[in-house]
Scaffold this active site. Structure first.
Site, short mmCIF file in Angstrom:
data_model
loop_
_atom_site.label_atom_id
_atom_site.label_comp_id
_atom_site.label_asym_id
_atom_site.label_seq_id
_atom_site.Cartn_x
_atom_site.Cartn_y
_atom_site.Cartn_z
N CYS A 71 4.54 -7.11 7.95
CA CYS A 71 5.42 -6.61 9.02
C CYS A 71 5.46 -7.66 10.11
O CYS A 71 4.44 -8.27 10.41
CB CYS A 71 4.88 -5.30 9.58
N CYS A 127 -1.99 -2.42 15.31
CA CYS A 127 -1.68 -2.15 13.90
C CYS A 127 -2.26 -3.22 12.99
O CYS A 127 -2.19 -4.40 13.29
CB CYS A 127 -0.16 -2.07 13.73
N CYS A 135 -2.64 2.54 7.53
CA CYS A 135 -1.85 1.43 7.01
C CYS A 135 -2.48 0.06 7.21
O CYS A 135 -3.07 -0.23 8.21
CB CYS A 135 -0.45 1.46 7.60
N CYS A 144 3.21 8.42 1.49
CA CYS A 144 3.52 7.48 2.57
C CYS A 144 3.84 6.12 1.94
O CYS A 144 3.00 5.54 1.26
CB CYS A 144 2.32 7.40 3.51
N CYS A 187 2.89 -5.07 16.60
CA CYS A 187 2.24 -4.07 17.46
C CYS A 187 0.73 -4.40 17.49
O CYS A 187 0.13 -4.61 16.43
CB CYS A 187 2.46 -2.67 16.92
N GLU A 214 0.82 -1.22 0.00
CA GLU A 214 0.00 0.00 0.00
C GLU A 214 0.84 1.26 0.00
O GLU A 214 1.91 1.31 0.60
CB GLU A 214 -0.85 0.04 1.28
N1 SAH Z 1 7.12 0.25 11.49
C1 SAH Z 1 7.21 1.67 11.54
C2 SAH Z 1 6.47 2.39 10.46
C3 SAH Z 1 5.12 1.89 10.07
S1 SAH Z 1 3.75 2.25 11.10
C4 SAH Z 1 6.80 2.17 12.92
O1 SAH Z 1 6.41 1.37 13.76
O2 SAH Z 1 6.93 3.36 13.18
C5 SAH Z 1 3.47 3.98 10.96
C6 SAH Z 1 2.89 4.60 12.21
O3 SAH Z 1 1.48 4.29 12.35
C7 SAH Z 1 3.54 4.13 13.49
O4 SAH Z 1 3.71 5.21 14.36
C8 SAH Z 1 2.53 3.15 14.02
O5 SAH Z 1 2.70 2.91 15.38
C9 SAH Z 1 1.24 3.86 13.68
N2 SAH Z 1 0.03 3.05 13.70
C10 SAH Z 1 -0.12 1.75 13.38
N3 SAH Z 1 -1.39 1.35 13.55
C11 SAH Z 1 -2.06 2.42 13.99
C12 SAH Z 1 -3.44 2.65 14.35
N4 SAH Z 1 -4.33 1.67 14.30
N5 SAH Z 1 -3.78 3.89 14.74
C13 SAH Z 1 -2.86 4.89 14.79
N6 SAH Z 1 -1.57 4.73 14.48
C14 SAH Z 1 -1.18 3.52 14.08
#
Ligand code: SAH
Length: 349
Positions: free
Chosen positions: A113, A120, A334, A106, A117, A93
């Site tokens: 990944c 996510c 994302c 972006c 987390c 994406e």
């Molecule tokens: N792996 C990297 C970059 C990808 S995620 C990282 O962890 O930073 C990009 C950003 O979106 C990160 O700050 C991540 O924590 C956040 N993110 C992921 N899922 C999310 C959600 N459901 N709501 C808000 N932010 C989210």
């Protein structure tokens, strides 16, 4: 295609060395690099290069060309989301966003990944691979071509952990910022990481002028351990000093991402702990209202709690902004589009 080399993944210096081996003058590499920056998908299009050389290049190298598997355009704010399909069938994406000062994009750095987390949508068991420099670059080139615009800012915040694909990401950064290519300066690029400490240190030593965003999301190990498994390997007492060193090495202040999750990390106690953790640091906190992910029990904070949290940080002298949310009508955060496409594929099988 296995025996051929991906020419768009080559930095101009590597390209120059390869052309020298073919007995070509140095300007040949520059010509090819420029063509690639324009998004050509065959050597045939490189019209200022002789037919013989084009044929030779075609035998030794290949040019990646992603397909557009899906594209959604927001009716409200012009945000465009792409699902690109790669040579091996993987989909990634990309989100193109329009701001007053220009276009920002972006990018994904991995297909899937493995960081896990809990909030996510990008996490999928096992299904990850690193994108090549060309596959990262193509997202910029093809979005630009499709919308007929020029991108001025890049954020590495799509699917994947950029520092888990360190070499390819750094090569991509060098390619995209090269004056003879798209020439997008490092100061217009942000890289977001969940906090892989050794790689933050390695990146710091390169002294690139990009913005490092660190996905913090919690002021204590107890909360961060629950949200981000990476915290068990690199807890706050390792991560925060690494961020301080990064600033000392590069002179660039760190941007901390903090997704506001109702009753999890949004209390006044959390705000106080966060202010304490970041005190005296050259930093910026970016509060993000959590994007709700289908099937997840986690909820976004209320608007009031978010404001109170922001005010508490500002009072303690910590620069804090709330991220504007774009593309709400098109699954622009994302992993969402990719997940839906994967689900559709599963249903069809
Ligand atoms: N792996 C990297 C970059 C990808 S995620 C990282 O962890 O930073 C990009 C950003 O979106 C990160 O700050 C991540 O924590 C956040 N993110 C992921 N899922 C999310 C959600 N459901 N709501 C808000 N932010 C989210």
């Amino acid at each position: 295609m296995e025996h051929k080399i991906c020419i768009k993944s080559m930095h101009p210096a590597a390209l120059a060395a390869a052309m020298e081996q073919l007995g070509q003058p140095p300007y040949r590499a520059q010509q090819i690099f420029r063509w690639l920056s324009l998004g050509v998908s065959s050597f045939e299009e490189m019209t200022n290069i002789s037919k013989d050389l084009r044929r030779e290049l075609d035998q030794r190298f290949f040019i990646t060309k992603p397909g557009i598997a899906a594209c959604q355009k927001s009716k409200h704010d012009g945000t465009v989301k792409y699902l690109f399909s790669l040579e091996d069938g993987n989909c990634i994406e990309t989100v193109l966003m329009k701001y007053e000062h220009g276009y920002s994009i972006c990018l994904s750095t991995q297909a899937g990944c493995k960081m896990g987390c809990v909030f996510c949508a990008s996490y999928e068991k096992g299904a990850t691979r690193n994108l090549t420099p060309a596959e990262i670059y193509d997202q910029v080139l093809w979005a630009q071509k499709d919308q007929n615009v020029r991108v001025s800012n890049i954020v590495l915040m799509g699917t994947g952990e950029p520092l888990d694909n360190y070499e390819n990401v750094v090569t991509f950064l060098r390619i995209v910022s090269h004056p003879q290519g798209l020439n997008i300066g490092m100061r217009h690029i942000s890289l977001s990481t969940c906090g892989l400490v050794p790689k933050i240190e390695e990146l710091g030593r390169l002294k690139l002028q990009l913005t490092l965003s660190v996905s913090l999301h919690a002021p204590t190990n107890a909360i961060r351990d629950r949200l981000m498994p990476v915290n068990r390997s690199y807890p706050l007492e390792k991560l925060i000093p690494a961020c301080r060193r990064y600033f000392e090495q590069t002179g660039r202040r760190i941007s901390f991402e903090y997704a506001m999750i109702r009753h999890v990390n949004d209390t006044p106690q959390c705000a106080a702990a966060l202010a304490q953790l970041l005190s005296g640091m050259h930093s910026h906190v970016n509060l993000i209202p959590l994007n709700h992910v289908e099937g997840s029990p986690l909820e976004p904070s209320t608007r009031e709690d978010l404001r109170a949290f922001q005010n508490a940080l500002i009072k303690k002298g910590i620069t804090t902004t709330v991220r504007r949310s774009l593309g709400g009508d098109i699954d622009a955060s994302c992993g969402q589009l990719r997940k839906k496409a994967a689900a559709r594929k599963e249903n069809a099988e």
